[in-house]
Scaffold this motif. Structure first.
Motif, PDB file in Angstrom:
ATOM      1  N   LEU A  93      -1.296   4.530   9.740  1.00 16.05           N
ATOM      2  CA  LEU A  93      -2.359   4.022  10.924  1.00 16.05           C
ATOM      3  C   LEU A  93      -3.065   2.707  10.450  1.00 16.05           C
ATOM      4  O   LEU A  93      -3.297   1.776  11.398  1.00 16.05           O
ATOM      5  N   PHE A  94      -3.612   2.717   9.226  1.00 15.82           N
ATOM      6  CA  PHE A  94      -4.194   1.405   8.978  1.00 15.82           C
ATOM      7  C   PHE A  94      -3.399   0.062   9.059  1.00 15.82           C
ATOM      8  O   PHE A  94      -3.801  -0.817   9.731  1.00 15.82           O
TER       9      PHE A  94
ATOM     10  N   GLN B  49       2.023  12.342   4.249  1.00 17.46           N
ATOM     11  CA  GLN B  49       0.983  12.377   3.393  1.00 17.46           C
ATOM     12  C   GLN B  49       0.305  10.983   3.263  1.00 17.46           C
ATOM     13  O   GLN B  49      -1.103  10.846   3.006  1.00 17.46           O
ATOM     14  N   GLN B  50       1.002  10.026   3.959  1.00 19.66           N
ATOM     15  CA  GLN B  50       0.423   8.493   3.805  1.00 19.66           C
ATOM     16  C   GLN B  50       0.030   8.174   5.394  1.00 19.66           C
ATOM     17  O   GLN B  50       0.168   6.971   5.752  1.00 19.66           O
ATOM     18  N   TRP B  51      -0.111   9.182   6.133  1.00 17.00           N
ATOM     19  CA  TRP B  51      -0.187   8.722   7.853  1.00 17.00           C
ATOM     20  C   TRP B  51      -1.550   7.640   7.660  1.00 17.00           C
ATOM     21  O   TRP B  51      -1.432   7.158   8.716  1.00 17.00           O
ATOM     22  N   LYS B  52      -2.572   7.798   7.011  1.00 17.19           N
ATOM     23  CA  LYS B  52      -3.610   6.842   7.021  1.00 17.19           C
ATOM     24  C   LYS B  52      -3.229   5.527   6.756  1.00 17.19           C
ATOM     25  O   LYS B  52      -3.687   4.584   7.506  1.00 17.19           O
ATOM     26  N   THR B  53      -2.333   5.421   5.670  1.00 18.26           N
ATOM     27  CA  THR B  53      -2.110   4.075   5.392  1.00 18.26           C
ATOM     28  C   THR B  53      -0.993   3.516   6.764  1.00 18.26           C
ATOM     29  O   THR B  53      -1.159   2.232   7.132  1.00 18.26           O
TER      30      THR B  53
ATOM     31  N   GLU C  17       0.739  -1.015   0.007  1.00 17.95           N
ATOM     32  CA  GLU C  17       0.068  -0.050   0.183  1.00 17.95           C
ATOM     33  C   GLU C  17       0.796   1.294   0.017  1.00 17.95           C
ATOM     34  O   GLU C  17       0.226   2.477  -0.230  1.00 17.95           O
ATOM     35  N   TYR C  18       2.038   1.302   0.602  1.00 17.76           N
ATOM     36  CA  TYR C  18       3.024   2.485   0.422  1.00 17.76           C
ATOM     37  C   TYR C  18       3.521   2.717  -0.791  1.00 17.76           C
ATOM     38  O   TYR C  18       3.761   2.106  -1.569  1.00 17.76           O
TER      39      TYR C  18
END
Length: 172
Positions: free
Chosen positions: A145-146, A139-143, A130-131
């Motif tokens: 965290l998920f 900008q990918q903090w949601k990824t 996903e990264y």
């Protein structure tokens, strides 16, 4: 996958399932029966795996016959198809999954507690797929965290199920 390729995919998959089912059946037949201890032979540990192996082999054989009837045995393998296979994104993902799974099994499991090994594996797996390398990490903090939430939830639930429901002693 295109419908025209399904017969070929079924043909190759059926060969794997027949071989896998037969291997499971053979290995389950080699498991101890405990008859010398006076235990009911129907409670032998190889009964269920043997039954499942036989079913897998039977369904693989059915798929094999069906794929031959649909001309799936004409594989059309040549240099171009082999090159396309090894340069396809799906093949790279398959090999990446294989590598991290083998590393999980051979390096992590048994050396660190099972829950931690499983959490690390899940976290790394999600990040690898996903990264986005060209996007800044903030900008990918949601990824991230998920991946962390999924890793913790998976490790906790799998560990709990195996330890408390199936009563399995986990390594580590």
């Amino acid at each position: 996958m295109k419908e025209s390729n399904m017969a070929r995919a079924d043909f190759l998959t059926s060969i794997f399932f027949v071989a896998f089912g037969i291997a499971v059946l053979i290995m389950s037949a080699q498991m101890p029966t405990y008859e010398a201890r006076g235990i009911n032979p129907y409670s032998a540990p190889g009964i269920v795996p043997g039954f499942l192996g036989a079913i897998i082999a039977l369904f693989g054989l059915i798929l094999f016959v069906r794929s031959i009837l649909r001309k799936g045995h004409h594989l059309g393998i040549n240099g171009r198809t082999i090159r396309n296979f090894f340069t396809a994104e799906q093949t790279a993902r398959l090999f990446l999954t294989l590598v991290i799974s083998v590393l999980y099994a051979l390096v992590l499991v048994g050396r660190v507690p099972y829950a931690i090994a499983t959490g690390v594996y899940c976290f790394v797996f999600v990040l690898l797929f996903e990264y986005k390398l060209r996007t800044p990490i903030l900008q990918q903090w949601k990824t991230l965290l998920f991946a962390l939430i999924l890793a913790v939830a998976t490790a906790a639930s799998v560990t709990a199920v195996f330890q408390y429901l199936f009563l399995v002693n986990l390594p580590g």
